[in-house]
Write a protein that holds these residues in place. Sequence first.
Motif, PDB file in Angstrom:
ATOM      1  N   GLU A   1     -34.339   8.990 -71.446  1.00 51.23           N
ATOM      2  CA  GLU A   1     -33.613   9.449 -70.271  1.00 51.23           C
ATOM      3  C   GLU A   1     -32.201   8.881 -70.281  1.00 51.23           C
ATOM      4  N   ALA A   2     -32.077   7.585 -70.650  1.00 49.60           N
ATOM      5  CA  ALA A   2     -30.766   6.962 -70.709  1.00 49.60           C
ATOM      6  C   ALA A   2     -29.907   7.632 -71.790  1.00 49.60           C
ATOM      7  N   MET A   3     -30.550   7.967 -72.917  1.00 50.74           N
ATOM      8  CA  MET A   3     -29.813   8.624 -73.994  1.00 50.74           C
ATOM      9  C   MET A   3     -29.333   9.996 -73.560  1.00 50.74           C
ATOM     10  N   LEU A   4     -30.211  10.693 -72.860  1.00 53.91           N
ATOM     11  CA  LEU A   4     -29.857  12.021 -72.364  1.00 53.91           C
ATOM     12  C   LEU A   4     -28.688  11.920 -71.394  1.00 53.91           C
ATOM     13  N   SER A   5     -28.751  10.945 -70.490  1.00 53.32           N
ATOM     14  CA  SER A   5     -27.680  10.738 -69.520  1.00 53.32           C
ATOM     15  C   SER A   5     -26.357  10.523 -70.245  1.00 53.32           C
ATOM     16  N   GLN A   6     -26.430   9.694 -71.280  1.00 54.51           N
ATOM     17  CA  GLN A   6     -25.211   9.384 -72.003  1.00 54.51           C
ATOM     18  C   GLN A   6     -24.654  10.638 -72.698  1.00 54.51           C
ATOM     19  N   ALA A   7     -25.554  11.401 -73.305  1.00 59.14           N
ATOM     20  CA  ALA A   7     -25.129  12.619 -73.991  1.00 59.14           C
ATOM     21  C   ALA A   7     -24.523  13.596 -73.002  1.00 59.14           C
TER      22      ALA A   7
ATOM     23  N   ARG B   1     -28.523   3.024 -79.754  1.00 54.78           N
ATOM     24  CA  ARG B   1     -28.314   1.823 -80.543  1.00 54.78           C
ATOM     25  C   ARG B   1     -29.217   0.701 -80.058  1.00 54.78           C
ATOM     26  N   ILE B   2     -29.542  -0.150 -80.988  1.00 51.55           N
ATOM     27  CA  ILE B   2     -30.378  -1.288 -80.631  1.00 51.55           C
ATOM     28  C   ILE B   2     -29.482  -2.429 -80.179  1.00 51.55           C
ATOM     29  N   ALA B   3     -29.828  -3.053 -79.090  1.00 53.48           N
ATOM     30  CA  ALA B   3     -29.094  -4.225 -78.636  1.00 53.48           C
ATOM     31  C   ALA B   3     -30.055  -5.399 -78.575  1.00 53.48           C
ATOM     32  N   LEU B   4     -29.575  -6.552 -79.062  1.00 51.92           N
ATOM     33  CA  LEU B   4     -30.416  -7.741 -79.015  1.00 51.92           C
ATOM     34  C   LEU B   4     -30.295  -8.408 -77.651  1.00 51.92           C
ATOM     35  N   ILE B   5     -31.414  -8.920 -77.174  1.00 53.34           N
ATOM     36  CA  ILE B   5     -31.412  -9.614 -75.887  1.00 53.34           C
ATOM     37  C   ILE B   5     -31.270 -11.108 -76.147  1.00 53.34           C
ATOM     38  N   VAL B   6     -30.254 -11.708 -75.534  1.00 51.20           N
ATOM     39  CA  VAL B   6     -29.935 -13.105 -75.778  1.00 51.20           C
ATOM     40  C   VAL B   6     -30.928 -14.005 -75.052  1.00 51.20           C
ATOM     41  N   ASP B   7     -31.379 -15.029 -75.726  1.00 55.95           N
ATOM     42  CA  ASP B   7     -32.209 -16.049 -75.093  1.00 55.95           C
ATOM     43  C   ASP B   7     -31.283 -17.195 -74.681  1.00 55.95           C
ATOM     44  N   PRO B   8     -30.969 -17.308 -73.393  1.00 53.96           N
ATOM     45  CA  PRO B   8     -29.972 -18.297 -72.959  1.00 53.96           C
ATOM     46  C   PRO B   8     -30.363 -19.710 -73.368  1.00 53.96           C
ATOM     47  N   GLU B   9     -31.659 -19.991 -73.308  1.00 54.12           N
ATOM     48  CA  GLU B   9     -32.134 -21.322 -73.652  1.00 54.12           C
ATOM     49  C   GLU B   9     -31.745 -21.658 -75.093  1.00 54.12           C
ATOM     50  N   GLY B  10     -31.992 -20.698 -75.969  1.00 51.15           N
ATOM     51  CA  GLY B  10     -31.720 -20.914 -77.379  1.00 51.15           C
ATOM     52  C   GLY B  10     -30.235 -21.084 -77.659  1.00 51.15           C
ATOM     53  N   VAL B  11     -29.429 -20.280 -76.973  1.00 54.57           N
ATOM     54  CA  VAL B  11     -27.992 -20.353 -77.218  1.00 54.57           C
ATOM     55  C   VAL B  11     -27.422 -21.637 -76.643  1.00 54.57           C
ATOM     56  N   ALA B  12     -27.806 -21.949 -75.395  1.00 52.96           N
ATOM     57  CA  ALA B  12     -27.252 -23.131 -74.735  1.00 52.96           C
ATOM     58  C   ALA B  12     -27.759 -24.409 -75.395  1.00 52.96           C
ATOM     59  N   GLY B  13     -28.980 -24.321 -75.948  1.00 50.19           N
ATOM     60  CA  GLY B  13     -29.566 -25.511 -76.557  1.00 50.19           C
ATOM     61  C   GLY B  13     -28.671 -26.106 -77.625  1.00 50.19           C
ATOM     62  N   GLY B  14     -27.927 -25.233 -78.296  1.00 50.82           N
ATOM     63  CA  GLY B  14     -27.079 -25.710 -79.374  1.00 50.82           C
ATOM     64  C   GLY B  14     -25.831 -26.412 -78.890  1.00 50.82           C
ATOM     65  N   VAL B  15     -25.411 -26.096 -77.655  1.00 57.87           N
ATOM     66  CA  VAL B  15     -24.126 -26.625 -77.221  1.00 57.87           C
ATOM     67  C   VAL B  15     -24.195 -27.480 -75.973  1.00 57.87           C
TER      68      VAL B  15
END
Lengths: 126, 100, 735
Positions: free
Chosen positions: C350-356, C697-711
């Motif tokens: 449905e989202a793809m159709l909307s976009q098209a 298109r495929i979009a990756l979902i960010v894991d905030p814990e994983g990203v913040a854990g590094g910094v």
Amino acid sequence: MSLSVLAIDDSRTMRNLLSAALGRAGYSVELAEDGQDGLERFAETNPDVVITDINMPNLDGFGVIEGVRSMARGRVVPILVLTTESAPELRQRARAAGATGWIVKPFDDEKLIWAIERVAPTGHVA
Amino acid sequence: MSEGYNLEAHLDSAAAPVLAADLKALRGKSVRVDGGAVRFAGTLSLQVLIAARRQWLEDGQDFTVHPFSGALGAACCDLGLSLTDIGASPDDQNDMERTA
Amino acid sequence: MTTGGSDDFRASFFEECDELLEAMHDGLGLMQDGAGDTETVHVIFRAVHSIKGGAGAFGLDALVSFAHQLETVLERLRSGRIEATPDLLTLFQQCGDYLSDLVTAARADAAVDPGPAEALGSRLNAASGPDGDASEAVSQAADDFVPLALDLDALEDPQESDADDPLSSRIGHHITFTAEPELFSSGNEPALLFRALATLGPTRVGADISDVPPLSLLDPTMSHLSWEIELDGDCPADIVLDVFDFVSDCASVEIGPLEHFAAPPDPSTVPASDDIDPAIGTDVVAPAEGRPPNSETEGRGDDLARVAPPKPTAAPPQPTTRIAAPQTIRVDFERVDKLINLVGELVIKEAMLSQAVGMLTLNTGNEVLQELDGLKQLAGEIQEGVMAIRAQPIKPLFQRMGRTIREAAAMTNKRVRLVMKGEAAEVDKTVLERLVDPLTHMVRNAVDHGLEDKEARVAAGKPAEGSVTLSAAHRSGRVVIEISDDGGGINRDKVRRLAEEKGLIPPDASLSPSDIDALLFMPGFSSKDEVSELSGRGVGLDVVRSEITALGGRMSIQSELGVGTVFSISLPLTLAVLEGMVVNVAGQTMVVPITAIQETLQPASVRIHTIGPGTKVLSIRDTLMPVADLGAHFGFREPPEELDDHVLLVIETDTDRRCALIVDALQDQRQVVIKSLETNYSQIDGISAATILGDGRIALIVDPEGVAGGVAPVPATPAASVNPDVVEGDSLVTA
């Protein structure tokens, strides 16, 4: 004399399916393309049973039910509503408007006739 | 002297109030109801006949359904009613053969 | 009784057991609270008895035998021969728990420790009093009703149960039917329904006309008739019910097994007794016009005479199904999950159709756009509806905790009562299942650490019996579960001292009360000193927290010294969709969960300090937090030097780590369908899942814990983690 059924549906495919199935079962069939058309055909042909879709242009199935109920005061013509799977609130609305029963799409011959047999006001279906 | 009354062919639920009103107008006299033309009879209409028979018994008058059609007999059977309940006589099976 | 039976019947028996055990525990809880009455005892008795009956049908001997012992004592209580002493109620609770164990074991075909059965059995024997005669009491009780489990089977397959029942000589259904006026005004007709019924097998219809008034008093739109119908044969009950599908809202239909219907004809109840009432002969009802091919006209008339109008006062015998009752079906979870996946696909399409369609630059009000809106709404509703299928009430989980509390109370020699609130709230089945361990741990923790000893409670002016409250509530698209106790609250001085001893915090750290509370969640905080054998089991609250986090949940603590502690768990209602911010990073499209985003900032409008090469910190409201480039984290690019063209997302993770993420642009905030990566790929640090966007298109979902854990540092380190909002909430605390 065979039982006469008026089938109202705006989809041609559905009308074709209904017509074929009802014909195979030995009923005489009238078809109508929308709710308004359906009420006109009802007045003309005075069918024994009405089968109607709900979502239709001009007049929807609820309008058809109300129309039939107000047109045929001396008779309670059985009205079967075509519904899709499991829509209890739709059935409730149809019942409130005066529907007799329902036929769940998709249907086969057996299902259709089972529904009609439970409402058709005659024991003499050939 | 008894009054005659002809049942309609199609006695569905909508016909019951009409039938009840018609029969009420005949109270005080013996009535013979002709059920020979009945092609369909539903619960509410048969119930009117049961109530009428009961009323006429109370009133001390005769109430009979004669003749009756096969459809009327079949309707009683479907609903588990005896013919006597509606004022018909099972001896009338000859009637049925005539009207069927 | 047969042993075995089909898997379906067995599965439905265990499902019913769950309901019966729930009813039993409810009843026992009421009695414990002194709120029970005679009916409560009846309910408990019936539950145990039904379990016994069903267990017998499946040859579950251990279950039968223990249920029998329990039932015997319940029967004596029910008949007033023994009293409900506190000791007896405690015994019942323990027996109820053991009965649950037996059911669980039977379900898994596992063996169960017979020790408790003997111990509890002898205590039950002692409790049943001097003149207790188990077999007598029970056989008498058994006559009172038919076990529900067997009735269910009878509905599904009358032939099987009939074969089991020596009393039954005929197979079939007995149906009681009365009609409301709406049945007739909607065009339905009992005669036609009964005729349809006759296509399923030979029927005998008997009408009771005794309530029909004389004509002058008759309302011709009302039916004063009622019917008793016998249907021979092994037609399944659901097919019989289907005959009455159209009239389920305007008629009363009760269906039971045929053998119960033995009301003999009683001419005295037929008002027209002045006449001889010969039934219609077979030949009379065979009209020339013909009848439906399957209807059994042969023999119908003869039977009619035998059945005749039944007594109007005859109670309908053991109605097992009321057509008006809400009906349920059992569905394989696999099918539901498949459906959920497909609906997810639908939403994406449905989202793809909307976009098209959006590319077509159609005029506003164009029919395509309108129809598309309709489709969008429909897809959303279908998605919600499908999710609702997976939702289940949280009550069984809470009830399970009741047992945990009883055990924990016994081990710590404390008196504890469980209070449940909002247990009707519904949660995704998977979430419920994965909550069992964390909740068990927290409830034990509440009893063990939260509640004081009896002596300490009394000294503090509290009732000797402590209470642990489990509550559930829906709040803005999430479900919030709270575990609260009325204990002494968190001893923050002690927590702080322990943390210092373990080197988790520097001795001079300046910590707010909530910072100290948060130390409980730190890995390595739990110790022998702090965690006893009971609540610890080698697992700290940090594990609980990570389990909750894995479910997309958040945990928080509120505690007041001397008053008690509340642990709150906030969980998403579903694991299938996520509210996310769609962002661009280094030419990639990614999704950041909205729950993690505190705010979005334009770098030009805030102060950013460069501390060393490539290391930046954001200064915001007296706080410094690290700045990390999302693109660099995944190796898409080198961190940008100039930030003015970028956007900062301030995120806070479930473990209170905070940092600012650099992204290139914000696209949109929307619900995305979560597609697990782990089925096809291994776990990637910083990525929790993927989704498919409108353009395919495929979009990756960010894991905030994983990203913040590094910094980002963990919050216990001062300066970077002081959250003024949280501190405020704890101002009541006096340490």
